[in-house]
Write an enzyme that holds these catalytic residues in place. Sequence first.
Site, PDB file in Angstrom:
ATOM      1  N   ASN A  72     -11.067  -2.487  -5.634  1.00  0.00           N
ATOM      2  CA  ASN A  72     -10.290  -1.496  -6.401  1.00  0.00           C
ATOM      3  C   ASN A  72     -10.939  -1.095  -7.732  1.00  0.00           C
ATOM      4  O   ASN A  72     -10.525  -0.112  -8.355  1.00  0.00           O
ATOM      5  CB  ASN A  72      -8.848  -1.982  -6.629  1.00  0.00           C
ATOM      6  CG  ASN A  72      -7.971  -1.922  -5.389  1.00  0.00           C
ATOM      7  OD1 ASN A  72      -7.076  -2.745  -5.195  1.00  0.00           O
ATOM      8  ND2 ASN A  72      -8.209  -0.944  -4.513  1.00  0.00           N
ATOM      9  N   ASP A 131       0.827  -1.209   0.000  1.00  0.00           N
ATOM     10  CA  ASP A 131       0.000   0.000   0.000  1.00  0.00           C
ATOM     11  C   ASP A 131       0.867   1.266   0.000  1.00  0.00           C
ATOM     12  O   ASP A 131       1.968   1.272   0.541  1.00  0.00           O
ATOM     13  CB  ASP A 131      -0.916  -0.013   1.239  1.00  0.00           C
ATOM     14  CG  ASP A 131      -2.105   0.930   1.091  1.00  0.00           C
ATOM     15  OD1 ASP A 131      -2.354   1.408  -0.035  1.00  0.00           O
ATOM     16  OD2 ASP A 131      -2.792   1.176   2.102  1.00  0.00           O
ATOM     17  N   GLY A 132       0.349   2.307  -0.612  1.00  0.00           N
ATOM     18  CA  GLY A 132       1.015   3.614  -0.552  1.00  0.00           C
ATOM     19  C   GLY A 132       1.612   4.091  -1.868  1.00  0.00           C
ATOM     20  O   GLY A 132       2.308   5.103  -1.890  1.00  0.00           O
ATOM     21  N   THR A 152     -11.008  -6.736  -4.905  1.00  0.00           N
ATOM     22  CA  THR A 152     -12.342  -6.703  -5.523  1.00  0.00           C
ATOM     23  C   THR A 152     -12.957  -5.311  -5.366  1.00  0.00           C
ATOM     24  O   THR A 152     -13.898  -4.970  -6.078  1.00  0.00           O
ATOM     25  CB  THR A 152     -13.274  -7.771  -4.891  1.00  0.00           C
ATOM     26  OG1 THR A 152     -13.176  -7.693  -3.462  1.00  0.00           O
ATOM     27  CG2 THR A 152     -12.914  -9.175  -5.337  1.00  0.00           C
ATOM     28  N   GLY A 209       0.111   5.492  -4.387  1.00  0.00           N
ATOM     29  CA  GLY A 209      -0.476   6.786  -4.761  1.00  0.00           C
ATOM     30  C   GLY A 209       0.164   7.919  -3.976  1.00  0.00           C
ATOM     31  O   GLY A 209       0.517   8.964  -4.536  1.00  0.00           O
ATOM     32  N   TRP A 244       3.068   7.912  -2.551  1.00  0.00           N
ATOM     33  CA  TRP A 244       4.482   8.023  -2.961  1.00  0.00           C
ATOM     34  C   TRP A 244       4.581   8.954  -4.169  1.00  0.00           C
ATOM     35  O   TRP A 244       5.446   9.828  -4.211  1.00  0.00           O
ATOM     36  CB  TRP A 244       5.001   6.627  -3.303  1.00  0.00           C
ATOM     37  CG  TRP A 244       6.457   6.550  -3.679  1.00  0.00           C
ATOM     38  CD1 TRP A 244       7.506   6.326  -2.839  1.00  0.00           C
ATOM     39  CD2 TRP A 244       7.006   6.691  -5.003  1.00  0.00           C
ATOM     40  NE1 TRP A 244       8.687   6.312  -3.555  1.00  0.00           N
ATOM     41  CE2 TRP A 244       8.412   6.531  -4.875  1.00  0.00           C
ATOM     42  CE3 TRP A 244       6.476   6.931  -6.268  1.00  0.00           C
ATOM     43  CZ2 TRP A 244       9.275   6.604  -5.968  1.00  0.00           C
ATOM     44  CZ3 TRP A 244       7.341   7.010  -7.357  1.00  0.00           C
ATOM     45  CH2 TRP A 244       8.720   6.845  -7.205  1.00  0.00           C
ATOM     46  N   GLU A 257       1.135 -13.147  12.368  1.00  0.00           N
ATOM     47  CA  GLU A 257       1.720 -12.008  13.079  1.00  0.00           C
ATOM     48  C   GLU A 257       1.657 -10.824  12.116  1.00  0.00           C
ATOM     49  O   GLU A 257       2.065 -10.936  10.961  1.00  0.00           O
ATOM     50  CB  GLU A 257       3.173 -12.299  13.455  1.00  0.00           C
ATOM     51  CG  GLU A 257       3.339 -13.393  14.477  1.00  0.00           C
ATOM     52  CD  GLU A 257       2.656 -13.079  15.813  1.00  0.00           C
ATOM     53  OE1 GLU A 257       2.605 -11.897  16.197  1.00  0.00           O
ATOM     54  OE2 GLU A 257       2.168 -14.038  16.447  1.00  0.00           O
TER      55      GLU A 257
HETATM   56  C1  IPE Z   1      -5.548  -2.698  -0.428  1.00  0.00           C
HETATM   57  O1  IPE Z   1      -5.182  -1.355  -0.538  1.00  0.00           O
HETATM   58  C2  IPE Z   1      -5.523  -3.354  -1.778  1.00  0.00           C
HETATM   59  C3  IPE Z   1      -4.214  -3.548  -2.361  1.00  0.00           C
HETATM   60  C4  IPE Z   1      -3.067  -3.268  -1.807  1.00  0.00           C
HETATM   61  C5  IPE Z   1      -4.226  -4.138  -3.682  1.00  0.00           C
HETATM   62  P1  IPE Z   1      -6.254  -0.200  -0.690  1.00  0.00           P
HETATM   63  O2  IPE Z   1      -5.477   1.046  -0.780  1.00  0.00           O
HETATM   64  O3  IPE Z   1      -7.166  -0.497  -1.824  1.00  0.00           O
HETATM   65  O4  IPE Z   1      -7.058  -0.324   0.661  1.00  0.00           O
HETATM   66  P2  IPE Z   1      -7.919   0.761   1.449  1.00  0.00           P
HETATM   67  O5  IPE Z   1      -8.923   1.303   0.498  1.00  0.00           O
HETATM   68  O6  IPE Z   1      -6.978   1.808   1.932  1.00  0.00           O
HETATM   69  O7  IPE Z   1      -8.533  -0.002   2.582  1.00  0.00           O
HETATM   70  C1  IPE Z   2      -1.471   0.262  -3.433  1.00  0.00           C
HETATM   71  O1  IPE Z   2      -1.267   1.626  -3.467  1.00  0.00           O
HETATM   72  C2  IPE Z   2      -1.702  -0.323  -4.786  1.00  0.00           C
HETATM   73  C3  IPE Z   2      -3.076  -0.744  -5.048  1.00  0.00           C
HETATM   74  C4  IPE Z   2      -4.078  -0.664  -4.211  1.00  0.00           C
HETATM   75  C5  IPE Z   2      -3.337  -1.294  -6.357  1.00  0.00           C
HETATM   76  P1  IPE Z   2      -2.468   2.656  -3.491  1.00  0.00           P
HETATM   77  O2  IPE Z   2      -2.835   2.933  -4.893  1.00  0.00           O
HETATM   78  O3  IPE Z   2      -3.587   2.191  -2.633  1.00  0.00           O
HETATM   79  O4  IPE Z   2      -1.770   3.916  -2.839  1.00  0.00           O
HETATM   80  P2  IPE Z   2      -2.398   4.931  -1.811  1.00  0.00           P
HETATM   81  O5  IPE Z   2      -2.935   4.133  -0.674  1.00  0.00           O
HETATM   82  O6  IPE Z   2      -3.477   5.686  -2.528  1.00  0.00           O
HETATM   83  O7  IPE Z   2      -1.264   5.798  -1.405  1.00  0.00           O
HETATM   84 MG    MG Z   3      -4.064   2.435  -0.673  1.00  0.00          MG
END
Ligand code: IPE
Ligand code: IPE
Ligand code: MG
Length: 248
Positions: free
Chosen positions: A76, A28-29, A74, A31, A33, A215
Site C-alpha cells: 500500500n 476492501d472497498g 506492504t 475507495g 464506497w 474457509e
Molecule cells: C488489500 O487491499 C490490503 C488491505 C485491505 C489493507 P488492496 O486494495 O490493497 O488490494 P489489491 O491491490 O486490490 O490487491
Molecule cells: C481498503 O480499501 C483499505 C486499504 C487498502 C487501506 P481500498 O482503499 O483498497 O478501497 P478500493 O479497493 O480502492 O475500493
Molecule cells: Mg482495494
Amino acid sequence: MLFKAFRRNEERDLDLANMPNHIGVIMDGNGRWAKKRGLPRSAGHKAGAESLKKIVTEANNLGVKYITVYAFSTENWKRPKAEVDYLMDLLMDYLINAEKTLAGENVRIRAIGSRKELSEEMQRQIKKTEELTKDRSGIVMNIALNYGGREELLHSAKMLCEAVKNGEKSPEEITEKDIEEGLYTAGQPDVDLLIRTSGEQRLSNFMLWQVSYAEMVFVNKLWPDFKPKDLIECIRVYQGRGRRFGGI
Ligand code: IPE
Ligand code: IPE
Ligand code: MG
C-alpha cells in the site's frame, strides 16, 4: 459475558460449538464506497474505521477469540503520499482511541507486520496500546499494519538462519512449528474463516501461512457497508461448510 454470547448466538441460530476461533478480514472497498458518493477516498477510509469498531465488538460478543484485520499492506506504500499519510493518521487515532472505545469490550490489541518502516511516533503508540491492553480477557485483535505475508515468512526464515548460524539448530531439525514461531502471530491458532469484502477474490499477500486451511467467504458489499449482521451471515456460511483438512 458467556451468557451474553450464548443468548445472542441462540437468537441468530449460530452453532456455538462450531464458532471460528480466528477470523481474518481483508477490509476492501473503502475507495469505491467513497467514489460512489462523490467523496474523496479519505472519506471511505474514515467510514471504514467506523465499520471496523462495530465488527470487532460483534466478533467479541459472539465469543470469537482472535480477529486479524488487514489495515495496511506492504504494497500500500505505492498509493499517493496524501492517501498513505491519511491512512497512517487514521490508524494512529485508532490506536490512541482504542483504549477508550474498546475498553468496555475488553479487546487486546496487537499490531502485526514490519514496524521499522513506520514512524517512530507510530511505533511508540503501538507499544503503548499493546501494553495497555495486554491483560484484557476479550478477543485478540491483530491489526495488520505494514503487513505482508511474504515479508512475514522472510522474517521467520531469517530468524531460523540466525539460529542455525549460532549453532542453536541444525537445518535437519527445522520443523513447521519453528517457522510458525517466527511469524508475527506466533502462538495463535490458524485462521478458520477468511472474509474479503468488495467482491475481489484474492489474498493480496494476506497471512499466506495462516490461511492454509481457512474457509474463504467473499462478500460483494464494500467494507464501510459491512455490518455486524453481515459478519453473522459469514459465520453462518462458514458453519455450513464441511472442513476436511485433507481427510475424508
Ligand atoms: C488489500 O487491499 C490490503 C488491505 C485491505 C489493507 P488492496 O486494495 O490493497 O488490494 P489489491 O491491490 O486490490 O490487491
Ligand atoms: C481498503 O480499501 C483499505 C486499504 C487498502 C487501506 P481500498 O482503499 O483498497 O478501497 P478500493 O479497493 O480502492 O475500493
Ligand atoms: Mg482495494
